[in-house]
Design a protein around this motif. Sequence first.
Motif, PDB file in Angstrom:
ATOM      1  N   ALA A 130       0.595  -1.253  -0.129  1.00  0.00           N
ATOM      2  CA  ALA A 130      -0.145  -0.049   0.173  1.00  0.00           C
ATOM      3  C   ALA A 130       0.924   1.255   0.007  1.00  0.00           C
ATOM      4  N   ASP A 174       2.689   1.428  -3.177  1.00  0.00           N
ATOM      5  CA  ASP A 174       1.875   1.366  -4.442  1.00  0.00           C
ATOM      6  C   ASP A 174       2.395   0.018  -5.317  1.00  0.00           C
ATOM      7  N   PRO A 225      -0.803   5.310  -0.718  1.00  0.00           N
ATOM      8  CA  PRO A 225      -1.659   5.450  -2.025  1.00  0.00           C
ATOM      9  C   PRO A 225      -2.247   4.364  -2.613  1.00  0.00           C
ATOM     10  N   GLY A 226      -1.771   3.030  -2.263  1.00  0.00           N
ATOM     11  CA  GLY A 226      -2.568   1.945  -2.988  1.00  0.00           C
ATOM     12  C   GLY A 226      -3.299   1.206  -1.860  1.00  0.00           C
ATOM     13  N   ARG A 230      -6.737  -0.624  -3.002  1.00  0.00           N
ATOM     14  CA  ARG A 230      -6.710  -1.550  -3.906  1.00  0.00           C
ATOM     15  C   ARG A 230      -6.109  -2.744  -2.982  1.00  0.00           C
ATOM     16  N   ASP A 285      -9.856   5.649  -0.336  1.00  0.00           N
ATOM     17  CA  ASP A 285      -8.642   6.331  -1.286  1.00  0.00           C
ATOM     18  C   ASP A 285      -9.089   7.705  -1.838  1.00  0.00           C
TER      19      ASP A 285
END
Length: 446
Positions: free
Chosen positions: A167, A170, A207-208, A211, A253
Amino acid sequence: MEIPAHVRDILEGLELGGYPAYPVGGCVRDGLLGLTPADWDVCTAALPSQTEAALPGLRFVETGMRHGTVTVLTGGGPVEVTTFRRDGAYEDGRHPAAVSFQAGLEEDLARRDFTVNAMALAPDGTVIDPYGGQEDLAAGIIRCVGNPSARFEEDALRILRALRFAARLDFQIETDTAQALLAQRGLLEKISPERIFKELTGLLTGPGAGRVLRDFAPVFYVFMPELAAQHGFWQNNPNHIHDIWTHTTMAVDAIVPDPVLRLTMLLHDIGKPARYFTDEAGIGHFYGHAETGAAMADELLRRLRCDNAARRRVTLLIEYHDIEPPQTEKSARRLLAKLGEEVCRQLLACWRADSDDRGQAVKERNLAVILRSEQAMETVLAQEQCFSKRDMAINGQDILALGVPESPAVGRILETLFQQILSGDLPNEREPLLAQAARLREELTP
């Protein structure tokens, strides 16, 4: 990559003492990514006592003597120096039962969790990389060193560390590593709530994050089982186009990477499955889910040992996240008085994030409402209006000076004046307030 002076001094001191020493792990990884390392770690052939002898004049904290670690306190910051080691069997799913210091650099690197953390720097700046960490960095991959099942069985916290790195950087998780961490996610039950919560908050601010939450949802359900009910739960409402869990991950996010705000969006709809019902037209509704969710989030965060200030703020934001944003200066003034400027600004961010994944028409409608709310709040704030009784132009002493005896009547008069200020019926000015207080004296004084 450049090694800072305070770390070079340690390396040179150890080398002069006859002990090879190398920067290792995360500092090498971050440097290769063009980032400034937050911390520097050094591995060396020296035992802790030999490290201290080789670096006279420096102060030390014996942070992990059993595992060969001593922290060197320098002007440039603390540096952890650890003896090359070989780990014995892991008997508690977290720590080796014993370690051997009869090891070299490559053996030391072999015991580390992921290839991107199993690199060291030679004195000439060459990267020592026996497990392909540089290739995985270039490819954006998190991969275990050696057998991933063995790595996770040794230390189950590595499951969450893998997700945190994915995460924060990313990155994707390599297939065998991903399969192993999913298969062994139950091992997380051995890990303390404090350690889980630290990894979770680090992951959420990456940033991830969304996901990773989507791709590895079953891992998170091990220690947050309340969230599992959201998975695949379709909302059957024209305002929503995703199941609750997908919406939740997208909302994470959509908000700034602040730990409190991302925790809020992770948990903001936790109460929805319990409050779901359909009307006669088959439309799904979740009335009361904010209050239910706030209580559920409070219990979950207590279980994970979240600090009290963050827990209280997250649950407050969840409680209010489903209210209608104020559309007038009067309603904005009341909300600001009730919650304060900081919380109201955080609510605006939550409202935007909550609307981000809706259909275009719904999103545009919601954002127009949120924009009007923000404008109303900004107008009220620009006027430096009164938002608490402490901000009033008069106080209890002024009420007493009007001849009101010391009694609950003083508080009743102040509260009435305050509500009239909030409603816009009375300016927060001394003379009008005193005049109204004099009129109220006859009404409210027994």
